[in-house]
Design an enzyme around this catalytic site. Structure first.
Site, PDB file in Angstrom:
ATOM      1  N   GLU A 265     -34.297  12.683  39.200  1.00 12.16           N
ATOM      2  CA  GLU A 265     -35.784  11.995  39.404  1.00 12.16           C
ATOM      3  C   GLU A 265     -36.537  12.426  38.396  1.00 12.16           C
ATOM      4  O   GLU A 265     -36.752  13.783  38.080  1.00 12.16           O
ATOM      5  CB  GLU A 265     -36.261  12.467  41.051  1.00 12.16           C
ATOM      6  CG  GLU A 265     -35.416  11.752  41.995  1.00 12.16           C
ATOM      7  CD  GLU A 265     -35.928  12.392  43.295  1.00 12.16           C
ATOM      8  OE1 GLU A 265     -36.785  13.268  43.397  1.00 12.16           O
ATOM      9  OE2 GLU A 265     -35.163  11.973  44.173  1.00 12.16           O
ATOM     10  N   HIS A 284     -39.332   8.507  45.725  1.00  5.31           N
ATOM     11  CA  HIS A 284     -39.316   9.698  46.647  1.00  5.31           C
ATOM     12  C   HIS A 284     -40.905   9.899  46.963  1.00  5.31           C
ATOM     13  O   HIS A 284     -41.559  10.719  46.463  1.00  5.31           O
ATOM     14  CB  HIS A 284     -38.873  10.775  45.722  1.00  5.31           C
ATOM     15  CG  HIS A 284     -38.506  11.892  46.626  1.00  5.31           C
ATOM     16  ND1 HIS A 284     -37.666  13.001  45.837  1.00  5.31           N
ATOM     17  CD2 HIS A 284     -38.925  12.502  47.566  1.00  5.31           C
ATOM     18  CE1 HIS A 284     -37.429  13.848  46.980  1.00  5.31           C
ATOM     19  NE2 HIS A 284     -38.210  13.805  47.760  1.00  5.31           N
TER      20      HIS A 284
END
Length: 317
Positions: A265, A284
């Site tokens: 990420e 996220h």
């Protein structure tokens, strides 16, 4: 001494407006940094002047090597009471206090259910088609009477189970620590691991990432699932074997996946999970809600004030 305070990982540039930081004017100067994670040397140069750093969950890694370079750092504040990206042992050895905050408990389960419903009813494709001038692209799925499998029946898993029950779903659960008695208290049927994957029409992941849970949803587990089943993961990316999931989705061995978390990420621009037609992916945002941010930052301010007064609270080391 006037403290230099950094609020980092503020990717959306929202931290300055969700709470009143002016209460810290008598303590120090607050700087807001919203750059994505970067290489270590740049990070060291950027953070070197600060005595206090506020981090957002696990966006930036503060390992022993980085902490040793931040010679001015005295206090590290994190959103939440758990942050696997912080080396607490190294911080303690270096005399750096680490404190956390409470979390708004409803943000993650609410996003989980939003993704589950959107994937089931094919909402993204239908909404995009309507914007493009089209009408009714396909048939949405149904939840009532279907089986919801919960992998990890903690506080978030229990809340998602309640949502499933309200929608008339049969709810089953498994994890290595779960017992039939604990499941029964939540009104959920305890099953074995293989049964969970075999029976679930929708499987939702709610485990804490650990060495035991890493890669738990592997190629074998995915092979047990029905071809028309859906997978939802709002917990942590590495719990699911990404390569095995991509293969199952590409080959039609799994109907679809809704994902809010990933092994890397931010997700690389050309990653297959950005482009597969049977994937609904979000960046996220399970904890990224106004109420949660207000709680995180307000309590970081409280932590800083308490530490400055010599009485640190919500200590993590």
């Amino acid at each position: 001494m006037t403290l230099q305070i950094a609020v980092i990982d503020d990717w959306q540039d929202v931290a300055r407006e969700v709470v009143d930081w002016s209460v810290l004017q008598s303590i120090g100067t607050v700087s807001f940094l919203h750059d994505y994670p970067t290489d270590r040397e740049t990070l060291i140069q950027r953070l070197q002047p600060f005595q206090v750093i506020c981090v957002m969950r696990e966006r930036s890694v503060f390992d022993a090597a980085l902490l040793r370079e931040l010679t001015q750092l005295k206090l590290l504040l994190t959103g939440g009471m758990r942050n696997a990206a912080l080396d607490l042992q190294a911080a303690t050895a270096l005399g750096i206090q680490v404190c956390g905050t409470d979390s708004y408990k409803h943000a993650a389960p609410e996003l989980t259910w939003a993704l589950l419903m959107a994937l089931t009813r094919n909402l993204l494709n239908e909404a995009n088609a309507l914007r493009a001038g089209h009408w009714q692209q396909g048939l949405g799925g149904d939840l009532h009477g279907k089986t919801l499998g919960i992998l990890g029946l903690g506080s978030i898993g229990q809340r998602v189970a309640q949502f499933g029950q309200v929608f008339g779903m049969r709810v089953i659960a498994w994890s290595e620590n779960l017992t039939a008695e604990r499941a029964a208290v939540a009104g959920v049927t305890y099953v074995g691991k293989r049964e969970l994957f075999e029976q679930a029409d929708v499987l939702s992941v709610h485990l804490v990432l650990s060495e035991r849970s890493r890669g738990l949803v592997d190629a074998q587990a995915l092979s047990w699932m029905k071809p028309q089943a859906l997978l939802v993961n709002t917990a942590r990316g590495p719990i699911v074997d990404e390569a095995a999931l991509i293969a199952a989705l590409q080959q039609g061995r799994l109907a679809g996946a809704a994902l809010d978390v990933f092994a890397q990420e931010p997700l690389p621009p050309e990653h297959p999970l950005r482009h597969l037609p049977n994937v609904l992916a979000t960046p996220h945002i399970g904890y990224v809600s106004r109420q949660n941010y207000q709680q995180f930052f307000a309590q970081m301010i409280e932590d800083l004030q308490a530490w400055q007064a010599g009485q640190p609270i919500r200590r993590l080391n």
